[in-house]
Each structure stands twice: as structure tokens, then as C-alpha cells.
Design a protein around this motif. Structure first.
Motif, short mmCIF file in Angstrom:
data_model
loop_
_atom_site.label_atom_id
_atom_site.label_comp_id
_atom_site.label_asym_id
_atom_site.label_seq_id
_atom_site.Cartn_x
_atom_site.Cartn_y
_atom_site.Cartn_z
N GLN A 13 7.38 -17.87 -23.27
CA GLN A 13 7.91 -16.54 -23.58
C GLN A 13 8.40 -16.44 -25.02
OE1 GLN A 13 10.42 -16.82 -19.58
NE2 GLN A 13 10.87 -14.94 -20.65
N PHE A 14 8.69 -17.59 -25.65
CA PHE A 14 9.43 -17.60 -26.90
C PHE A 14 8.51 -17.67 -28.11
CE2 PHE A 14 12.48 -20.11 -24.10
CZ PHE A 14 13.19 -18.99 -23.73
N GLU A 15 8.91 -16.95 -29.15
CA GLU A 15 8.41 -17.18 -30.50
C GLU A 15 9.42 -18.08 -31.21
OE1 GLU A 15 5.52 -16.16 -31.49
OE2 GLU A 15 5.06 -14.85 -29.79
N ARG A 16 9.05 -18.56 -32.37
CA ARG A 16 9.96 -19.43 -33.10
C ARG A 16 11.27 -18.72 -33.41
NH1 ARG A 16 8.57 -23.67 -37.94
NH2 ARG A 16 10.67 -23.94 -38.76
N ALA A 17 11.20 -17.43 -33.75
CA ALA A 17 12.42 -16.68 -34.06
C ALA A 17 13.34 -16.60 -32.86
CB ALA A 17 12.07 -15.28 -34.55
N ASP A 18 12.77 -16.56 -31.64
CA ASP A 18 13.59 -16.51 -30.42
C ASP A 18 14.35 -17.82 -30.24
OD1 ASP A 18 12.49 -13.97 -29.77
OD2 ASP A 18 10.76 -14.95 -28.86
N VAL A 19 13.66 -18.93 -30.49
CA VAL A 19 14.31 -20.24 -30.38
C VAL A 19 15.45 -20.34 -31.39
CG1 VAL A 19 13.96 -22.73 -30.63
CG2 VAL A 19 12.22 -21.33 -29.49
N GLU A 20 15.21 -19.87 -32.59
CA GLU A 20 16.25 -19.92 -33.62
C GLU A 20 17.43 -19.03 -33.25
OE1 GLU A 20 13.90 -18.92 -37.01
OE2 GLU A 20 13.18 -20.99 -37.30
N THR A 21 17.19 -17.91 -32.59
CA THR A 21 18.27 -17.05 -32.11
C THR A 21 19.11 -17.79 -31.07
OG1 THR A 21 17.09 -14.99 -32.54
CG2 THR A 21 18.81 -14.92 -30.86
N ILE A 22 18.45 -18.43 -30.11
CA ILE A 22 19.17 -19.18 -29.08
C ILE A 22 20.03 -20.27 -29.72
CG2 ILE A 22 18.90 -20.74 -27.10
CD1 ILE A 22 16.26 -19.16 -26.49
N PHE A 23 19.47 -20.98 -30.68
CA PHE A 23 20.21 -22.07 -31.32
C PHE A 23 21.39 -21.54 -32.14
CE2 PHE A 23 16.38 -25.20 -31.44
CZ PHE A 23 16.41 -25.26 -30.05
N SER A 24 21.21 -20.40 -32.77
CA SER A 24 22.31 -19.80 -33.54
C SER A 24 23.47 -19.42 -32.62
CB SER A 24 21.80 -18.57 -34.29
OG SER A 24 22.85 -17.92 -34.97
N VAL A 25 23.14 -18.84 -31.46
CA VAL A 25 24.20 -18.48 -30.50
C VAL A 25 24.82 -19.74 -29.93
CG1 VAL A 25 24.70 -17.28 -28.33
CG2 VAL A 25 23.10 -16.27 -29.97
N LEU A 180 7.14 -26.00 -26.60
CA LEU A 180 8.04 -25.52 -27.65
C LEU A 180 7.65 -26.07 -29.02
CD1 LEU A 180 11.77 -25.51 -26.45
CD2 LEU A 180 10.30 -23.57 -26.97
N LEU A 181 7.24 -27.32 -29.07
CA LEU A 181 6.88 -27.92 -30.35
C LEU A 181 5.67 -27.24 -30.98
CD1 LEU A 181 7.39 -31.73 -29.59
CD2 LEU A 181 8.80 -30.25 -31.05
N CYS A 182 4.87 -26.55 -30.18
CA CYS A 182 3.74 -25.81 -30.72
C CYS A 182 4.17 -24.67 -31.65
CB CYS A 182 2.87 -25.25 -29.59
SG CYS A 182 1.94 -26.52 -28.69
N LEU A 183 5.45 -24.30 -31.61
CA LEU A 183 5.96 -23.23 -32.48
C LEU A 183 6.31 -23.75 -33.87
CD1 LEU A 183 8.37 -21.48 -29.93
CD2 LEU A 183 6.04 -20.81 -30.53
N PHE A 184 6.26 -25.07 -34.06
CA PHE A 184 6.70 -25.66 -35.32
C PHE A 184 5.50 -26.25 -36.07
CE2 PHE A 184 10.34 -25.05 -32.73
CZ PHE A 184 11.35 -24.72 -33.63
N ASP A 185 5.76 -26.84 -37.22
CA ASP A 185 4.68 -27.27 -38.11
C ASP A 185 4.64 -28.79 -38.27
OD1 ASP A 185 4.07 -24.56 -38.66
OD2 ASP A 185 5.55 -24.50 -40.27
N ARG A 186 3.43 -29.33 -38.38
CA ARG A 186 3.17 -30.71 -38.78
C ARG A 186 3.89 -31.73 -37.89
NH1 ARG A 186 5.37 -28.31 -42.79
NH2 ARG A 186 6.98 -29.91 -43.05
N VAL A 187 3.83 -31.53 -36.60
CA VAL A 187 4.47 -32.45 -35.66
C VAL A 187 3.47 -33.54 -35.26
CG1 VAL A 187 5.59 -32.66 -33.42
CG2 VAL A 187 6.01 -30.64 -34.83
#
Length: 338
Positions: A13-25, A180-187
Motif C-alpha cells: 500500500q505504501f509509497e516511500r513518502a508514506d513510509v517516511e511519514t510513518i517514521f516521522s510520526v 518495503l526495501l523495493c521503495l529504496f535505492d541500491r540495496v
């Protein structure tokens, strides 16, 4: 995504921006999780905690997270204690219990069951694990832990090197984490397992389609030599056709302090979704690692409360109101959570 009122069923369900929102909260929840402040932002709200499969950390973590936001928890544990044992359908259970709750956290042994339940629920449902399928909140807390562990070294998730070790076929935590790691780069992901317990092929292909390097191996020592994270999992014996089949793989990949010292880089972080199997025949993470400062398994569990608080705050649309309903506490003892 639009969090307010939404079900949390899959990390897809998540885009990278969604994950960053969850982490910020989640970052903002730290003083409440550590009892330095108290908030009543969910005063009067009820969490329906429905765990039809054994759970300790996830169930209690969800309940603690909700309590820390000021809400109350009502629990059902095990089929034998529910109307499902009398033949009630998931549809009927969902229609009834969603009338008693403002949000539901659910675990069920059958893949897809939580989504089926959510389709009939009148309130948001958060997937606490559905069979060998997914465990989205665990994947989020794992990734949040990785973020925090690497931040102290001036690193981010992009460029991560991680070895996932153990039962990758049935381990839903690693399934969700890979997605989730698919949302990030060069893993770079090294998947270490017996041939029979390999990561499902579609997940490996998803990693590669995202531009990541995904290697499969049966050699533990060589696979953990040049990684930032070793993520170990236990044999999911409850998902095998027999105990005898599960016993064929128990104890196949053991990490202890000697192996760590000889083969890992000095600051390699050790993670595990827990429970780790401490029986003599298993010991995928040996007790002699307990004093290793890079053993992050208990920091993971602490982070789980933060992440689940964030999910509740976002789904119930109170993330921006937490501080307004808060006060400092004077019974907190400095260093209690160090």
C-alpha cells in the motif's frame, strides 16, 4: 496514501513518502513511549485486539501503543475463546466486533484472512500477521530500526547491505521487509536459507525489478562477511506439515559470537523479529551475543511500540493532536529506559 480511516493490510500500500511519514510520526512518539509525557488523545477510543494465532510481542506491543495514546484495549486470543469456534464466519465476526471498536488489530493463521475480515469491518483494521503472507507493522518497525541503527554511522537506507538468514519461505516478516526495501535505492540483499526454504521467487524478482542486487546462498559465513545488517529468522515450525519436517532444518544456520567475530564486519547490526528459538537444537541467535552492543533485537521491540503508535495516530487521524492532549509526568525516573 490517505491514512485516515484506512486499513493497513500490506506494505504494498505504501509509497516511500508514506513510509517516511510513518517514521516521522514515530519519532514524535518517543517521549510518550518512554513515559516522559502522557497523552490522552485517544481517550474513550477502543482497540479490538484479535489474535487467533499465538503472539506475545506483537499483541502486547499493539495494546501498549494504544494505551500510551490514551485508549483502551479489548482482547480476544485464540480460536477457542471466540465465536469462530462455534462456526461463525469472518464476515459476521467483523460486522459484530467492528461495532464495538474504533480500530482493530488482527492476527490469523490463514493468508488473506485479515483482508477478508477487513472487507466486512466498519472500522480500520491493521494486519498483525496473516499466515506466511505478510506482517506489515513488523516490516515497518524493522525498517525503522535499520534507519536508526545506520543513522548513527551517517548512513541511510539507500545503499543498504543486508543478509536475511533462515526460514525465508514461511517467514512473513522477511517477505514484507523485502517488499518495503523495493521503495529504496541500491540495496544489496543476500538470502541465506536451505534450498527448500528459499524466499518465494516472486519476491526475489520484485527486488531485482527494483534495481537491487538479490543473491541466494546456503553459505552462512561467506554471506554475512560484508553486510550492514544480519537479519536472522527462526524456523516457522507451525507452518510445516509435521514437526519432523521442521526438525530437518532447525539449527541449520546458527550465529554466535565466535562466528560473528570471525566473519562479520565490526559494526554489523544483528536483528531478529523474535521470538528467537533458544532451545539447544535451534539457537539461531546464541545467548552469547547478548552482550554484543550490535545486537539490536530489543531495540527492535522498543521501536515496535513507536511505529504502532504512529499507525494508530495516522489511521485515526490524531497525529497532529497528540501534543495538545499531553502533559509532562513527574514520576519518570531518568535512565529507566537506557
Amino acid at each position: 496514501m490517505q491514512f485516515a480511516g484506512s486499513h493497513i493490510l500490506s506494505v504494498t500500500q505504501f509509497e516511500r513518502a508514506d513510509v517516511e511519514t510513518i517514521f516521522s510520526v514515530a519519532d514524535r512518539m518517543e517521549p510518550y513511549a518512554h513515559r516522559r509525557r502522557v497523552t490522552k488523545v485517544l481517550d474513550g477510543a477502543i482497540l479490538g485486539s484479535m489474535f487467533f494465532e499465538p503472539s506475545t510481542r506483537t499483541r502486547v506491543s499493539f495494546g501498549s501503543a494504544f494505551n500510551l495514546l490514551g485508549g483502551e484495549v479489548r482482547e480476544t486470543t485464540g480460536f477457542e475463546n471466540s465465536a469462530i469456534a462455534k462456526g461463525e464466519s469472518l464476515y459476521d465476526t467483523a460486522r459484530v466486533l467492528s461495532g464495538y471498536s474504533d480500530v482493530i488489530a488482527m492476527r490469523h493463521p490463514a493468508a488473506g484472512s485479515v483482508a477478508e475480515f477487513a472487507a466486512a469491518s466498519r472500522v480500520p483494521v491493521i494486519n498483525g500477521g496473516d499466515g506466511a503472507n505478510e506482517h506489515p507493522s513488523q516490516a515497518l518497525l524493522d525498517l525503522y530500526t535499520i534507519k536508526k541503527e545506520l543513522a548513527g554511522r551517517g548512513r541511510g537506507i539507500d545503499g543498504l547491505r543486508i543478509a536475511m538468514v533462515g526460514d525465508l519461505r514461511y517467514g512473513r516478516t522477511v517477505h514484507s521487509l523485502c517488499k518495503l526495501l523495493c521503495l529504496f535505492d541500491r540495496v544489496q540483499v543476500v538470502l541465506v536459507s536451505p534450498q527448500e526454504l528459499r524466499m518465494p521467487g516472486e519476491i526475489v524478482e520484485d527486488l531485482r525489478a527494483a534495481g537491487h542486487e538479490a543473491l541466494e546462498s546456503e553459505a552462512l559465513e561467506a554471506s554475512i562477511a560484508h553486510v550492514d545488517i544480519v537479519y536472522s529468522t527462526r524456523i516457522q515450525e507451525e507452518r510445516f506439515s509435521s514437526q519432523q519436517e521442521a526438525d530437518l532444518y532447525r539449527g541449520r544456520f546458527r550465529l554466535n559470537q565466535t562466528i560473528y567475530t570471525e566473519h562479520c564486519e565490526p559494526n554489523t547490526v544483528i536483528m531478529h523479529p523474535l521470538p528467537r528459538d533458544s532451545r539447544e537444537t535451534a539457537r539461531e541467535l546464541d545467548d552469547d551475543l547478548n552482550d554484543n552492543p550490535n545486537l539490536a533485537i530489543f531495540r527492535q521491540t522498543d521501536n515496535g511500540v513507536l511505529v504502532r503508535m504512529a499507525l494508530f495516530a495516522l489511521v485515526l487521524d490524531v497525529a497532529d493532536e497528540v501534543d495538545a492532549h499531553a502533559r509532562d509526568v513527574n514520576w519518570y525516573t531518568a535512565g529507566r529506559f537506557g
